[in-house]
Each structure stands twice: as C-alpha cells, then as structure tokens.
Design an enzyme around this catalytic site. Structure first.
Site, PDB file in Angstrom:
ATOM      1  N   GLU A 219       0.834  -1.219   0.000  1.00 23.31           N
ATOM      2  CA  GLU A 219       0.000   0.000   0.000  1.00 23.31           C
ATOM      3  C   GLU A 219       0.868   1.268   0.000  1.00 23.31           C
ATOM      4  O   GLU A 219       0.347   2.379   0.130  1.00 23.31           O
ATOM      5  CB  GLU A 219      -0.883  -0.052   1.235  1.00 23.31           C
ATOM      6  CG  GLU A 219      -2.393   0.077   1.107  1.00 23.31           C
ATOM      7  CD  GLU A 219      -3.065  -0.430  -0.146  1.00 23.31           C
ATOM      8  OE1 GLU A 219      -2.825   0.129  -1.228  1.00 23.31           O
ATOM      9  OE2 GLU A 219      -3.877  -1.364  -0.033  1.00 23.31           O
TER      10      GLU A 219
ATOM     11  N   HIS B 285     -12.753  -2.357   2.232  1.00 24.72           N
ATOM     12  CA  HIS B 285     -11.324  -2.519   2.516  1.00 24.72           C
ATOM     13  C   HIS B 285     -10.972  -2.122   3.954  1.00 24.72           C
ATOM     14  O   HIS B 285     -10.607  -2.983   4.754  1.00 24.72           O
ATOM     15  CB  HIS B 285     -10.534  -1.698   1.483  1.00 24.72           C
ATOM     16  CG  HIS B 285      -9.064  -1.913   1.528  1.00 24.72           C
ATOM     17  ND1 HIS B 285      -8.251  -1.677   0.455  1.00 24.72           N
ATOM     18  CD2 HIS B 285      -8.245  -2.314   2.523  1.00 24.72           C
ATOM     19  CE1 HIS B 285      -7.008  -1.951   0.764  1.00 24.72           C
ATOM     20  NE2 HIS B 285      -6.979  -2.338   2.027  1.00 24.72           N
TER      21      HIS B 285
ATOM     22  N   HIS C 174      -7.481  -2.450   8.707  1.00 22.66           N
ATOM     23  CA  HIS C 174      -8.722  -3.123   8.320  1.00 22.66           C
ATOM     24  C   HIS C 174      -9.566  -3.323   9.576  1.00 22.66           C
ATOM     25  O   HIS C 174     -10.149  -4.387   9.781  1.00 22.66           O
ATOM     26  CB  HIS C 174      -8.426  -4.481   7.675  1.00 22.66           C
ATOM     27  CG  HIS C 174      -7.557  -4.409   6.462  1.00 22.66           C
ATOM     28  ND1 HIS C 174      -7.005  -5.522   5.883  1.00 22.66           N
ATOM     29  CD2 HIS C 174      -7.153  -3.355   5.721  1.00 22.66           C
ATOM     30  CE1 HIS C 174      -6.280  -5.154   4.831  1.00 22.66           C
ATOM     31  NE2 HIS C 174      -6.352  -3.850   4.717  1.00 22.66           N
TER      32      HIS C 174
ATOM     33  N   HIS D  13      -3.015   2.966   8.062  1.00 22.35           N
ATOM     34  CA  HIS D  13      -4.081   2.255   7.340  1.00 22.35           C
ATOM     35  C   HIS D  13      -4.343   0.922   8.027  1.00 22.35           C
ATOM     36  O   HIS D  13      -3.415   0.160   8.285  1.00 22.35           O
ATOM     37  CB  HIS D  13      -3.648   2.022   5.893  1.00 22.35           C
ATOM     38  CG  HIS D  13      -4.434   0.959   5.194  1.00 22.35           C
ATOM     39  ND1 HIS D  13      -5.806   1.025   5.072  1.00 22.35           N
ATOM     40  CD2 HIS D  13      -4.062  -0.200   4.608  1.00 22.35           C
ATOM     41  CE1 HIS D  13      -6.230  -0.052   4.430  1.00 22.35           C
ATOM     42  NE2 HIS D  13      -5.199  -0.817   4.141  1.00 22.35           N
TER      43      HIS D  13
END
Ligand SMILES: [Zn+2]
Length: 213
Positions: A71, A151, A91, A89
């Site tokens: 990413e 996502h 999940h 980031h």
C-alpha cells in the site's frame, strides 16, 4: 525515537488494540523526502527497526532488505497531496463494516470534527494500485480520515501519534454508528450544531479564581 522505531511502537499498539490482525494494515512516517514504511508481509507487532524499509517520496527504496508494504503507493500519494507527516491504514472491524455498507460516515458525534466532519468512503479499487491511491487522495481532501470501500480506513497526522489517534477515533465513531443502528436510527448532527461546536471550542470558558477573603 527514530522513524523506524516509531513504526515498531505503533505497529505493536495497533495489534494490541485489535485495530489490525496478522499482516494486514500498514503505517508510514516521513521526515522530508524520507518515508519509513512497514514492510510487506510482516506482522505489525513483530517489527524491528531494521525490518522497516525507507523509501523516498518517488517510491525508490533507500534502506532496508524487505519490500515496502504493497500500500506504499497510497501512502506516497497522500504525502504528495497533503501536508501529512504520517499515514495509518488498517482493516479495523467497525471501519470496514461502514466501508462495505455506506458511502460516507455521517457525523453522529461532535468528535467527528476532529477528523474533518463527514468521513467519505473512497471508491473501491484493487489494493496497492494507483487507482486506489487516487480514490483515497480524493476522499481525504481537507480531512484527517477516509474509509476505503470494502477494505478499511486510512488516517493522516502531523505525527505518527496523531495519525494513530485519528485511526482510534475513526474506529470509535464507526463503532458508535454501527451499534447505534442496532438500537434505532442514529441522529445526525446538523451543520448548525457542528458550527456551534467549533465556535465553542474556539471560545473556551474561563473560570475565574474565587477572590481571597
Ligand atoms: Zn489494506
């Protein structure tokens, strides 16, 4: 703490707090043109500073044996478009629930203002692609947080600590909203109510000292 040490510290905390499982999620922090990022395929609670690659803002690998997170293009796109110094980031569960069911997270609590108010859900694109990076950049414009359809979530900050706290707040707001839906219809704060919160925060009350007798 060095950039790479910060990644180890906040990677560990992200796992401890249940914001990421396994090798999902990635963090980065920059200093000028140097960006330290978590490596691809490594558990975030088992990082050592040497494991964390350093890339430049064009994406060229400067230091480290392991490959940067897949990413990384998204992180670099965010740096190119904003003044952010760190990107987180994950999940996380409730963020991902909202990102799979809605197009934005409405402000049901005034603390949403800390993330820029309404949190937008970036359009779906395959992970690691320039298309996803562009979608995230658009959803983040003027904000500290965005969700990524089907996502997870992404937050930015002036420091890794700030970006990390924004991720915790984003997850909390998503959890309040999702749990609220199981009880009733969550009330959404109006623009006027949010403006009043901003006004209030800019003009905090001053408590005078009681005069001595
Ligand atoms: Zn991801």
């Amino acid at each position: 703490m060095s950039l790479r040490e910060q990644l180890c510290e906040y990677g560990r905390r992200a796992v401890e707090l249940g914001l990421v499982i396994g090798t999902s999620g990635n963090l980065s922090v920059r200093d000028g043109d140097r960006v330290a990022v978590t490596p691809s395929g490594a558990a975030l609670d088992r990082l050592t500073p040497e494991m964390c690659p350093v890339v430049d803002t064009d994406g060229y690998l400067l230091e480290g044996e392991l490959q940067p997170s897949s990413e990384t293009p998204m992180h670099l796109a965010v740096y190119a478009a904003t003044g952010a110094q760190a990107v987180v980031h994950t999940h996380s569960v409730f963020g991902t629930v909202v990102a799979t069911t809605m197009t934005e997270l409405p402000p049901v609590h005034y603390n949403a203002l800390l993330l820029g108010g309404v949190v937008k859900v970036a359009e779906y694109a395959t992970y690691g692609t320039a298309e996803l990076a562009a979608n995230v950049r658009a959803a983040l414009a003027g904000k500290q947080a965005a969700l990524m359809a089907n996502h997870g979530g992404v937050t930015v900050g002036a420091t890794l600590e700030q970006a990390f706290e924004a991720t915790r707040l984003l997850e909390w707001l998503c959890e309040v909203y999702v749990r609220g839906l199981s009880v009733g219809k969550p009330a959404i704060l109006t623009d006027e109510q949010l403006a009043a919160v901003v006004e209030r925060s800019l003009n905090p009350p001053e408590f005078p000292r009681r005069p001595s007798p």
